[in-house]
Motif scaffolding. Sequence first.
Motif, PDB file in Angstrom:
ATOM      1  N   TYR A 200     -38.822-101.912 -20.159  1.00 52.48           N
ATOM      2  CA  TYR A 200     -38.565-103.394 -20.789  1.00 52.48           C
ATOM      3  C   TYR A 200     -39.222-103.630 -21.987  1.00 52.48           C
ATOM      4  CZ  TYR A 200     -36.341-103.634 -15.938  1.00 52.48           C
ATOM      5  OH  TYR A 200     -35.613-103.554 -15.076  1.00 52.48           O
ATOM      6  N   THR A 201     -40.091-103.113 -22.440  1.00 51.37           N
ATOM      7  CA  THR A 201     -41.173-103.221 -23.516  1.00 51.37           C
ATOM      8  C   THR A 201     -41.420-101.849 -24.140  1.00 51.37           C
ATOM      9  OG1 THR A 201     -43.076-103.866 -24.428  1.00 51.37           O
ATOM     10  CG2 THR A 201     -43.047-103.532 -22.032  1.00 51.37           C
ATOM     11  N   SER A 202     -41.603-101.834 -25.482  1.00 50.25           N
ATOM     12  CA  SER A 202     -42.186-100.580 -26.240  1.00 50.25           C
ATOM     13  C   SER A 202     -43.464-100.417 -25.916  1.00 50.25           C
ATOM     14  CB  SER A 202     -42.034-100.826 -27.677  1.00 50.25           C
ATOM     15  OG  SER A 202     -42.905-101.860 -28.009  1.00 50.25           O
ATOM     16  N   SER A 203     -44.424-101.312 -25.287  1.00 49.19           N
ATOM     17  CA  SER A 203     -45.793-101.162 -24.833  1.00 49.19           C
ATOM     18  C   SER A 203     -45.918-100.436 -23.353  1.00 49.19           C
ATOM     19  CB  SER A 203     -46.439-102.431 -24.534  1.00 49.19           C
ATOM     20  OG  SER A 203     -45.730-103.176 -23.681  1.00 49.19           O
ATOM     21  N   GLU A 204     -44.809-100.150 -22.910  1.00 50.47           N
ATOM     22  CA  GLU A 204     -44.809 -99.541 -21.459  1.00 50.47           C
ATOM     23  C   GLU A 204     -44.926 -97.936 -21.484  1.00 50.47           C
ATOM     24  OE1 GLU A 204     -41.532 -98.325 -17.900  1.00 50.47           O
ATOM     25  OE2 GLU A 204     -41.412-100.423 -18.787  1.00 50.47           O
ATOM     26  N   GLU A 205     -45.726 -97.357 -20.604  1.00 47.05           N
ATOM     27  CA  GLU A 205     -46.528 -96.258 -20.617  1.00 47.05           C
ATOM     28  C   GLU A 205     -45.465 -95.227 -20.962  1.00 47.05           C
ATOM     29  OE1 GLU A 205     -49.719 -93.509 -18.612  1.00 47.05           O
ATOM     30  OE2 GLU A 205     -49.557 -95.210 -18.077  1.00 47.05           O
ATOM     31  N   ALA A 206     -44.362 -95.217 -20.096  1.00 50.84           N
ATOM     32  CA  ALA A 206     -43.448 -94.164 -20.681  1.00 50.84           C
ATOM     33  C   ALA A 206     -42.856 -93.938 -22.093  1.00 50.84           C
ATOM     34  CB  ALA A 206     -42.119 -94.287 -19.504  1.00 50.84           C
ATOM     35  N   TYR A 207     -42.607 -95.005 -22.413  1.00 53.15           N
ATOM     36  CA  TYR A 207     -42.247 -95.205 -24.050  1.00 53.15           C
ATOM     37  C   TYR A 207     -43.194 -94.760 -24.928  1.00 53.15           C
ATOM     38  CZ  TYR A 207     -39.585 -96.891 -28.160  1.00 53.15           C
ATOM     39  OH  TYR A 207     -38.856 -96.815 -29.367  1.00 53.15           O
ATOM     40  N   GLN A 208     -44.488 -95.197 -24.516  1.00 51.94           N
ATOM     41  CA  GLN A 208     -45.469 -94.762 -25.393  1.00 51.94           C
ATOM     42  C   GLN A 208     -45.731 -93.447 -25.211  1.00 51.94           C
ATOM     43  OE1 GLN A 208     -48.252 -96.869 -27.257  1.00 51.94           O
ATOM     44  NE2 GLN A 208     -46.263 -97.741 -27.404  1.00 51.94           N
ATOM     45  N   ILE A 209     -45.747 -92.686 -24.139  1.00 55.33           N
ATOM     46  CA  ILE A 209     -45.910 -91.344 -24.111  1.00 55.33           C
ATOM     47  C   ILE A 209     -44.878 -90.445 -24.796  1.00 55.33           C
ATOM     48  CG2 ILE A 209     -45.321 -89.380 -22.570  1.00 55.33           C
ATOM     49  CD1 ILE A 209     -46.470 -91.139 -19.992  1.00 55.33           C
ATOM     50  N   PHE A 210     -43.716 -90.860 -24.988  1.00 52.83           N
ATOM     51  CA  PHE A 210     -42.898 -90.334 -25.906  1.00 52.83           C
ATOM     52  C   PHE A 210     -43.377 -90.562 -27.374  1.00 52.83           C
ATOM     53  CE2 PHE A 210     -39.412 -91.040 -22.501  1.00 52.83           C
ATOM     54  CZ  PHE A 210     -39.502 -89.805 -22.073  1.00 52.83           C
ATOM     55  N   THR A 211     -43.468 -91.988 -27.804  1.00 53.48           N
ATOM     56  CA  THR A 211     -43.736 -92.227 -29.208  1.00 53.48           C
ATOM     57  C   THR A 211     -45.105 -91.977 -29.867  1.00 53.48           C
ATOM     58  OG1 THR A 211     -43.851 -94.503 -28.612  1.00 53.48           O
ATOM     59  CG2 THR A 211     -41.623 -93.729 -29.005  1.00 53.48           C
ATOM     60  N   GLN A 212     -45.842 -92.034 -29.049  1.00 52.50           N
ATOM     61  CA  GLN A 212     -47.606 -91.826 -29.574  1.00 52.50           C
ATOM     62  C   GLN A 212     -48.115 -90.383 -28.997  1.00 52.50           C
ATOM     63  OE1 GLN A 212     -48.691 -94.117 -31.609  1.00 52.50           O
ATOM     64  NE2 GLN A 212     -46.610 -95.032 -31.361  1.00 52.50           N
ATOM     65  N   TYR A 213     -47.014 -89.802 -28.629  1.00 54.90           N
ATOM     66  CA  TYR A 213     -47.627 -88.314 -28.170  1.00 54.90           C
ATOM     67  C   TYR A 213     -48.908 -87.565 -29.002  1.00 54.90           C
ATOM     68  CZ  TYR A 213     -47.678 -83.844 -25.498  1.00 54.90           C
ATOM     69  OH  TYR A 213     -47.622 -83.100 -24.635  1.00 54.90           O
ATOM     70  N   SER A 214     -49.767 -87.128 -28.429  1.00 51.78           N
ATOM     71  CA  SER A 214     -50.732 -86.382 -29.174  1.00 51.78           C
ATOM     72  C   SER A 214     -50.356 -85.527 -30.137  1.00 51.78           C
ATOM     73  CB  SER A 214     -52.100 -85.973 -28.296  1.00 51.78           C
ATOM     74  OG  SER A 214     -51.302 -84.872 -27.489  1.00 51.78           O
ATOM     75  N   ASN A 215     -49.441 -84.443 -29.902  1.00 46.20           N
ATOM     76  CA  ASN A 215     -48.748 -83.623 -30.662  1.00 46.20           C
ATOM     77  C   ASN A 215     -47.969 -84.089 -31.647  1.00 46.20           C
ATOM     78  OD1 ASN A 215     -47.691 -81.418 -32.046  1.00 46.20           O
ATOM     79  ND2 ASN A 215     -47.763 -80.038 -30.224  1.00 46.20           N
TER      80      ASN A 215
END
Length: 426
Positions: A200-215
């Motif tokens: 529902y939002t880009s701040s949702e953790e699932a989306y953050q996992i995809f777009t802010q991944y450590s690698n």
Amino acid sequence: MNKLLLCAILIASLNLFSQDTLTFMQYNLLNYGNYTDYCTSINNNIEEKDQYISTIVQYLQPDVFTVNEVAGSEAIHQHLLDQAVNAGGSDKYKMANFIHVASPYLVNLLFYDHHKLTLHSHVIAQSLIRDVDVYKLYYNSNDLESGDTAFVVCVVAHLKAGNNSADADKRNTMAQNTMTFLENYGDDENYLLSGDFNVYTSSEEAYQIFTQYSNSSLRFSDPIDKPGAWNNNSAFASYHTQSTHSTSSGCPSTGGMDDRFDFILMSNNLKFGVKHLTYVPGSYHAVGQDGLHFNKDITASPTNTSVPPDVLTALYGNSDHLPVTLKLTVDKTLGVTDWIATDFQNIRFNNPVSSKIRLTITTTKPTKLYVELLNLCGKVVFKHTENLISGQNQLDLNVEGIPAGMYLMKMSGENKKTVTRKLVIN
């Protein structure tokens, strides 16, 4: 030569060999072939959906078509291929082999234009709630017989639906499981991540996992770069993908266009075009979205002219989701013939780089290697000379301090024949 003209020539040279464009399409088909107490043979008729899907496919002509929400029956999959995707007796598309680990109640599928692409492999990344499928395809390049081509890995996900915290937690776990799998699968790939993410939002953790991944090599980005709180927010009216219906016969979700659930995200390799495939800026679209139907049917007033009328009818009739598409340019001339013309049999290096180029070169005889990096205006920003032995050579070239950006890396031997490659420093 005029400096601006030289810059233009060098920039154009980065795309000199781009000879084809691939169109990728992601679409939630809404219970295709799956009848329930609310999606029935009356309001979700498979023969009607076949006609709708055929109209959409013929209009968009995707080279790769990934879908969610298809019944698990392989007979239904074949029906979808024959009666909708390849309607009219066409043999353009092939379907990836079907495998599953999770319950095959509703599954993902992938179709591809086999004249352009070949399926290399299909594996499952994770199986919580639903399988996340990983399809690797390669381009049928003219250079294929020489052992070189362009690969793309399509990761197709349908994350858990629902807007409570338990649903969000399951989406988070599915996303993390997927990224953990890709970490082991390999980070030097052209990745597309597509599907109905139900976020529902880009701040949702699932989306953050995809777009802010450590690698960073596995980190995905949104081609249109539109983060925010998408749900029921008119500021994102041009990007919503669900629902095509404000009222329902029972099968589609209602409420009109007010959610951005459907995505195609891309890895940095595609963003920067370092492995023969490059995202075409401006090519990402939610098909049938004109930005004028917030909280409305896509067929409501004002008239939606973003697609032809028959396509609009098909989009409305087939699903409560809109398909999303993007394009990639592909470099068919992948450089094998250039390598043969030089003293080098094989050249590999990490790309993008941050501070060090790890260059591996195989040579047929001892020779000198001359390396230059040029910026997009032709200025040499780095030089290196190395004595190579016959066989495999591995070099570490320190480029720390060179500004981030795209460069041309020129490599030549004693015969003065040059191999030129794109290099991104980040």
